[in-house]
Write an enzyme that holds these catalytic residues in place. Structure first.
Site, short mmCIF file in Angstrom:
data_model
loop_
_atom_site.label_atom_id
_atom_site.label_comp_id
_atom_site.label_asym_id
_atom_site.label_seq_id
_atom_site.Cartn_x
_atom_site.Cartn_y
_atom_site.Cartn_z
N LYS A 1 40.85 -32.34 -25.40
CA LYS A 1 41.25 -33.70 -24.56
C LYS A 1 42.36 -33.22 -23.71
CE LYS A 1 40.75 -37.85 -27.01
NZ LYS A 1 41.33 -38.81 -28.06
O1 G3P Z 1 40.07 -42.30 -28.85
C1 G3P Z 1 41.27 -43.12 -28.15
C2 G3P Z 1 42.09 -43.48 -29.41
O2 G3P Z 1 42.40 -42.77 -30.14
C3 G3P Z 1 43.11 -44.57 -28.71
O3 G3P Z 1 43.12 -45.76 -29.58
O4 G3P Z 1 43.63 -47.70 -30.72
O5 G3P Z 1 45.38 -46.09 -29.90
O6 G3P Z 1 44.30 -47.48 -28.45
P1 G3P Z 1 44.01 -46.57 -29.83
#
Ligand code: G3P
Length: 214
Positions: A83
């Site tokens: 990533k």
């Molecule tokens: O895969 C993306 C994710 O980890 C981000 O999610 O819930 O932190 O916006 P969030």
């Protein structure tokens, strides 16, 4: 649509693997920080459980450092996907890594133009963060729809990961749009199987069975 878990917690991953529906896992530094132990050892453990694509994120912001970190992480397992944040340095690093056959998941993508650049740089995956766009009143689903159109227009092979999922409705939207992958937090994943009418139906069948006439 492939279903990924968005977590670094091995208990959550083991549980969903047993359901027989899990294709991969995505992590990020925030998720990894919630778990005990060494960064690389944890990624290795996750890869061994999932036996499918597992995204691990670089922590560097400089292109050369990203490349160095990515090469190191990619040694962990054949399943590792790197990533990389969607920045100028991220694009430079992705170009180098793609040439070496290292798969990149370009993350923190919030616009169709970022996704266009991610695809052109050679990213294997792109992760639009739908929930975080929704949070600021910018419908994330519209961005994903635009990315789908752009990738189809130019036949880009980069796979779209519908990310930052907040609720089961996001999963339904992802499947209707036809994205390649949806990455889902554990608490949303377990909601996908639940329906009150299923529970009521089971209870009623069992009640009726007890009244069976011999
Ligand atoms: O895969 C993306 C994710 O980890 C981000 O999610 O819930 O932190 O916006 P969030």
């Amino acid at each position: 649509m492939d279903l990924y878990l968005d977590t670094a917690n091995v208990d959550e991953i083991r549980e969903i693997v047993q359901w027989g529906v899990l294709d991969g896992v995505t992590t990020n530094p925030s998720l990894m920080a919630k778990e005990k132990g060494d960064y690389k050892k944890l990624l290795k453990e996750i890869c061994d459980i999932v036996k499918g694509p597992v995204s691990g994120e670089v922590l560097s912001l400089n292109a050369d450092e990203m490349v160095r970190e990515a090469r190191d992480l990619s040694q962990i397992s054949e399943y590792i996907v790197i990533k990389i944040p969607c920045t100028v340095d991220g694009l430079k690093a992705t170009k180098v890594l793609a040439r070496e056959g290292i798969k990149v998941n370009m993350t923190l993508v919030f616009s169709p133009n970022q996704a266009l650049l991610a695809a052109k740089s050679g990213a294997a995956y792109v992760s639009p963060f739908v929930g975080r766009l929704d949070d600021i009143g910018n419908p994330g689903i519209e961005i994903v729809n635009d990315i789908l159109t752009i990738y189809r227009n130019y036949n880009f092979k980069t796979k779209i990961i519908f990310a930052s999922v907040r609720h089961p409705e996001h999963v339904r939207q992802a499947a209707l749009l036809g994205v390649d992958i949806c990455t889902i937090p554990y608490k949303v994943f377990i909601q996908l199987i639940k329906h009150s009418l299923t529970d009521v139906g089971i209870a009623r069948f069992l009640e009726d069975w007890k009244k069976k006439i011999d």
